[in-house]
Design a protein around this motif. Structure first.
Motif, PDB file in Angstrom:
ATOM      1  N   SER A  22       0.677  -1.375   0.266  1.00 60.78           N
ATOM      2  CA  SER A  22      -0.392   0.440   0.388  1.00 60.78           C
ATOM      3  C   SER A  22       0.582   1.267   0.288  1.00 60.78           C
ATOM      4  O   SER A  22       0.339   2.527  -0.534  1.00 60.78           O
ATOM      5  CB  SER A  22      -0.646   0.118   1.269  1.00 60.78           C
ATOM      6  OG  SER A  22      -1.778  -1.323   1.019  1.00 60.78           O
ATOM      7  N   LEU A  23       1.508   1.068   0.511  1.00 65.94           N
ATOM      8  CA  LEU A  23       2.769   2.241   0.612  1.00 65.94           C
ATOM      9  C   LEU A  23       3.276   2.938  -0.876  1.00 65.94           C
ATOM     10  O   LEU A  23       3.001   3.740  -0.723  1.00 65.94           O
ATOM     11  CB  LEU A  23       4.071   2.341   1.954  1.00 65.94           C
ATOM     12  CG  LEU A  23       5.084   3.267   1.687  1.00 65.94           C
ATOM     13  CD1 LEU A  23       5.091   4.279   1.775  1.00 65.94           C
ATOM     14  CD2 LEU A  23       6.441   2.452   2.461  1.00 65.94           C
ATOM     15  N   LEU A  24       4.087   1.621  -1.677  1.00 69.50           N
ATOM     16  CA  LEU A  24       4.486   1.390  -2.214  1.00 69.50           C
ATOM     17  C   LEU A  24       3.769   2.302  -3.275  1.00 69.50           C
ATOM     18  O   LEU A  24       3.591   3.229  -4.277  1.00 69.50           O
ATOM     19  CB  LEU A  24       4.721   0.039  -3.123  1.00 69.50           C
ATOM     20  CG  LEU A  24       5.893  -0.267  -2.599  1.00 69.50           C
ATOM     21  CD1 LEU A  24       6.272  -1.605  -3.018  1.00 69.50           C
ATOM     22  CD2 LEU A  24       7.155   0.824  -2.206  1.00 69.50           C
ATOM     23  N   GLU A  25       1.984   2.149  -3.430  1.00 65.47           N
ATOM     24  CA  GLU A  25       1.147   2.315  -4.454  1.00 65.47           C
ATOM     25  C   GLU A  25       0.191   4.084  -4.029  1.00 65.47           C
ATOM     26  O   GLU A  25       0.149   4.103  -5.039  1.00 65.47           O
ATOM     27  CB  GLU A  25      -0.427   1.565  -4.017  1.00 65.47           C
ATOM     28  CG  GLU A  25      -1.801   2.547  -4.380  1.00 65.47           C
ATOM     29  CD  GLU A  25      -1.646   2.179  -6.254  1.00 65.47           C
ATOM     30  OE1 GLU A  25      -2.512   2.569  -6.874  1.00 65.47           O
ATOM     31  OE2 GLU A  25      -0.807   1.901  -6.701  1.00 65.47           O
ATOM     32  N   VAL A  26       1.015   4.855  -2.788  1.00 65.33           N
ATOM     33  CA  VAL A  26       0.596   5.698  -2.576  1.00 65.33           C
ATOM     34  C   VAL A  26       1.982   6.049  -3.491  1.00 65.33           C
ATOM     35  O   VAL A  26       1.846   8.547  -4.061  1.00 65.33           O
ATOM     36  CB  VAL A  26       1.064   6.070  -0.974  1.00 65.33           C
ATOM     37  CG1 VAL A  26       0.653   7.653  -0.383  1.00 65.33           C
ATOM     38  CG2 VAL A  26      -0.493   5.256  -0.053  1.00 65.33           C
ATOM     39  N   GLU A  27       2.462   5.893  -2.960  1.00 65.87           N
ATOM     40  CA  GLU A  27       4.227   6.532  -3.606  1.00 65.87           C
ATOM     41  C   GLU A  27       3.570   6.474  -5.582  1.00 65.87           C
ATOM     42  O   GLU A  27       4.275   7.405  -6.298  1.00 65.87           O
ATOM     43  CB  GLU A  27       5.925   6.195  -3.548  1.00 65.87           C
ATOM     44  CG  GLU A  27       5.997   6.145  -1.959  1.00 65.87           C
ATOM     45  CD  GLU A  27       6.169   7.628  -1.902  1.00 65.87           C
ATOM     46  OE1 GLU A  27       6.579   8.032  -2.462  1.00 65.87           O
ATOM     47  OE2 GLU A  27       5.581   8.067  -0.923  1.00 65.87           O
ATOM     48  N   ARG A  28       3.515   5.556  -5.886  1.00 64.62           N
ATOM     49  CA  ARG A  28       3.192   6.023  -7.124  1.00 64.62           C
ATOM     50  C   ARG A  28       2.066   7.071  -7.814  1.00 64.62           C
ATOM     51  O   ARG A  28       2.108   7.279  -8.613  1.00 64.62           O
ATOM     52  CB  ARG A  28       2.718   4.182  -7.891  1.00 64.62           C
ATOM     53  CG  ARG A  28       3.824   3.521  -7.783  1.00 64.62           C
ATOM     54  CD  ARG A  28       3.806   1.667  -8.898  1.00 64.62           C
ATOM     55  NE  ARG A  28       2.484   1.182  -7.924  1.00 64.62           N
ATOM     56  CZ  ARG A  28       2.308   0.225  -6.905  1.00 64.62           C
ATOM     57  NH1 ARG A  28       3.942  -0.554  -6.800  1.00 64.62           N
ATOM     58  NH2 ARG A  28       1.545  -0.361  -6.290  1.00 64.62           N
ATOM     59  N   ALA A  63      -1.453   2.947   9.539  1.00 62.22           N
ATOM     60  CA  ALA A  63      -0.674   2.100   9.492  1.00 62.22           C
ATOM     61  C   ALA A  63       0.561   2.122   8.384  1.00 62.22           C
ATOM     62  O   ALA A  63       1.697   1.288   8.611  1.00 62.22           O
ATOM     63  CB  ALA A  63      -1.441  -0.100   8.573  1.00 62.22           C
ATOM     64  N   ILE A  64       0.369   3.133   7.745  1.00 67.62           N
ATOM     65  CA  ILE A  64       1.209   3.272   6.086  1.00 67.62           C
ATOM     66  C   ILE A  64       2.744   4.373   6.537  1.00 67.62           C
ATOM     67  O   ILE A  64       3.671   3.678   6.735  1.00 67.62           O
ATOM     68  CB  ILE A  64       0.783   3.709   5.399  1.00 67.62           C
ATOM     69  CG1 ILE A  64      -0.119   2.653   4.289  1.00 67.62           C
ATOM     70  CG2 ILE A  64       1.839   4.184   3.871  1.00 67.62           C
ATOM     71  CD1 ILE A  64      -0.732   2.941   2.698  1.00 67.62           C
ATOM     72  N   ALA A  65       1.074   5.101   8.037  1.00 68.90           N
ATOM     73  CA  ALA A  65       2.186   6.057   8.773  1.00 68.90           C
ATOM     74  C   ALA A  65       3.626   5.122   9.902  1.00 68.90           C
ATOM     75  O   ALA A  65       4.494   5.428  10.172  1.00 68.90           O
ATOM     76  CB  ALA A  65       1.530   7.420   9.707  1.00 68.90           C
ATOM     77  N   ASP A  66       2.385   4.228  10.142  1.00 71.09           N
ATOM     78  CA  ASP A  66       3.400   4.173  11.429  1.00 71.09           C
ATOM     79  C   ASP A  66       4.913   2.810  10.951  1.00 71.09           C
ATOM     80  O   ASP A  66       5.925   2.517  11.395  1.00 71.09           O
ATOM     81  CB  ASP A  66       2.698   2.621  12.599  1.00 71.09           C
ATOM     82  CG  ASP A  66       2.919   2.631  13.560  1.00 71.09           C
ATOM     83  OD1 ASP A  66       3.785   3.270  14.359  1.00 71.09           O
ATOM     84  OD2 ASP A  66       3.092   1.415  14.455  1.00 71.09           O
ATOM     85  N   ARG A  67       4.454   2.705   9.384  1.00 76.42           N
ATOM     86  CA  ARG A  67       5.485   1.729   8.573  1.00 76.42           C
ATOM     87  C   ARG A  67       6.675   2.636   7.932  1.00 76.42           C
ATOM     88  O   ARG A  67       8.097   2.505   8.510  1.00 76.42           O
ATOM     89  CB  ARG A  67       4.703   0.964   7.411  1.00 76.42           C
ATOM     90  CG  ARG A  67       6.288   0.928   5.995  1.00 76.42           C
ATOM     91  CD  ARG A  67       7.350  -0.322   6.681  1.00 76.42           C
ATOM     92  NE  ARG A  67       7.864  -0.432   5.873  1.00 76.42           N
ATOM     93  CZ  ARG A  67       8.949   0.526   5.047  1.00 76.42           C
ATOM     94  NH1 ARG A  67       8.919   1.055   6.310  1.00 76.42           N
ATOM     95  NH2 ARG A  67       9.820  -0.220   4.296  1.00 76.42           N
ATOM     96  N   LEU A  68       6.414   3.780   7.824  1.00 77.43           N
ATOM     97  CA  LEU A  68       7.047   4.677   7.897  1.00 77.43           C
ATOM     98  C   LEU A  68       7.929   5.640   8.880  1.00 77.43           C
ATOM     99  O   LEU A  68       9.399   5.407   9.166  1.00 77.43           O
ATOM    100  CB  LEU A  68       6.728   6.495   7.457  1.00 77.43           C
ATOM    101  CG  LEU A  68       6.053   6.104   5.997  1.00 77.43           C
ATOM    102  CD1 LEU A  68       5.452   7.423   5.779  1.00 77.43           C
ATOM    103  CD2 LEU A  68       6.947   5.930   5.000  1.00 77.43           C
ATOM    104  N   PRO A 114       2.710   1.410  17.503  1.00 76.28           N
ATOM    105  CA  PRO A 114       3.819   1.082  19.063  1.00 76.28           C
ATOM    106  C   PRO A 114       5.069   2.480  18.142  1.00 76.28           C
ATOM    107  O   PRO A 114       5.434   2.656  18.843  1.00 76.28           O
ATOM    108  CB  PRO A 114       4.108   0.051  18.741  1.00 76.28           C
ATOM    109  CG  PRO A 114       2.379  -0.556  18.327  1.00 76.28           C
ATOM    110  CD  PRO A 114       1.699   0.300  16.941  1.00 76.28           C
ATOM    111  N   ARG A 115       5.283   1.907  16.851  1.00 79.59           N
ATOM    112  CA  ARG A 115       6.953   2.524  16.548  1.00 79.59           C
ATOM    113  C   ARG A 115       6.728   4.047  16.982  1.00 79.59           C
ATOM    114  O   ARG A 115       7.708   3.906  16.996  1.00 79.59           O
ATOM    115  CB  ARG A 115       7.454   2.020  15.429  1.00 79.59           C
ATOM    116  CG  ARG A 115       8.521   2.769  14.671  1.00 79.59           C
ATOM    117  CD  ARG A 115       9.080   1.633  15.938  1.00 79.59           C
ATOM    118  NE  ARG A 115      10.462   2.356  14.832  1.00 79.59           N
ATOM    119  CZ  ARG A 115      11.930   1.754  15.653  1.00 79.59           C
ATOM    120  NH1 ARG A 115      11.474   1.099  16.939  1.00 79.59           N
ATOM    121  NH2 ARG A 115      12.521   2.537  15.470  1.00 79.59           N
ATOM    122  N   ASP A 116       5.648   4.501  16.269  1.00 77.15           N
ATOM    123  CA  ASP A 116       5.906   5.867  16.719  1.00 77.15           C
ATOM    124  C   ASP A 116       5.769   6.190  17.957  1.00 77.15           C
ATOM    125  O   ASP A 116       6.732   7.394  18.661  1.00 77.15           O
ATOM    126  CB  ASP A 116       4.587   7.075  15.952  1.00 77.15           C
ATOM    127  CG  ASP A 116       4.208   7.840  16.213  1.00 77.15           C
ATOM    128  OD1 ASP A 116       5.447   9.269  16.634  1.00 77.15           O
ATOM    129  OD2 ASP A 116       3.203   8.878  16.244  1.00 77.15           O
TER     130      ASP A 116
END
Length: 222
Positions: A22-28, A63-68, A114-116
């Protein structure tokens, strides 16, 4: 770095893989028009799978933001607080450059997960070690964090680009901008690193001034 748990959703799909795709789709294609349907289409799964795992578009974006945030490592506590804040700020800058389309998601949520929260803990600890009163840490923490994200977003979004010929001409044509006209040659040669370093130095100086004006009642300097 803490290992992220990989939970499997419907059809055995791994949640971390769904988030990364999903992150890659946002970047595309950017955030405009992004949603569960277009994410599912890009991933090759059905919308129900994403809805089952994330609940909604907002849940997937969070979830994408937490992945960042996984790409921002909290610095060691032995390092001086100033260097810790600088290191985290520079990490966010690298994330912004790597994922310019998804980066604005970090400005959308109080916390992304959690990461944030781990990064926030490190940020607050740096402010505590600077000598801030505990009562002042929430406001200063939010202000400095938002300022760093804003500078990073401004750099990748074009706000900090050098003025174009059209902009220079527009300034020259106005009669009530004497100082701005005098500064234009400097604006035209200003580097991205110059702006970023100035912003971080101002933030650190501001924290030091706040500590000087309202020191903690006991020594908590690192």
């Amino acid at each position: 770095m803490m290992k992220k748990k990989h939970s499997r959703g419907q059809r055995g799909l791994i949640e971390a893989d769904l988030v990364h795709a999903s992150l890659l789709e946002v970047e595309r294609n950017g955030l405009e028009g992004f949603g569960l349907r277009c994410a599912a289409r890009a991933i090759g799964c059905d919308v129900a799978t994403l809805s089952y795992r994330f609940g909604s578009k907002e849940g997937l974006e969070r979830a994408i933001a937490d992945r960042l945030h996984e790409e921002v490592s909290p610095p060691e506590l032995q390092v001086k607080w100033q260097a810790r804040l600088q290191a985290m700020a520079k990490s966010y800058r690298q994330v912004a450059k790597r994922y310019p389309n998804a980066f604005p998601l970090l400005l959308r949520f109080w916390t992304t997960g959690p990461r944030d929260l781990q990064i926030a803990e490190a940020w607050h600890q740096a402010l505590y070690d600077a000598g801030l009163r505990e009562a002042d840490i929430p406001a200063v923490g939010c202000a400095t964090y938002a300022a760093v994200l804003g500078v990073c977003a401004g750099e990748t979004g074009g706000l900090l680009d050098k003025p174009s010929a059209e902009v220079i001409k527009e300034v020259e044509e106005q009669t009530d901008l004497p100082l701005t006209k005098e500064l234009m040659p400097t604006f035209a040669t200003l580097g991205e690193d110059d702006v970023f370093e100035a912003a971080i130095n101002i933030l650190i100086s501001g924290i030091e001034a706040q500590v000087h004006a309202n020191p903690a009642p006991f020594a908590n300097h690192a």
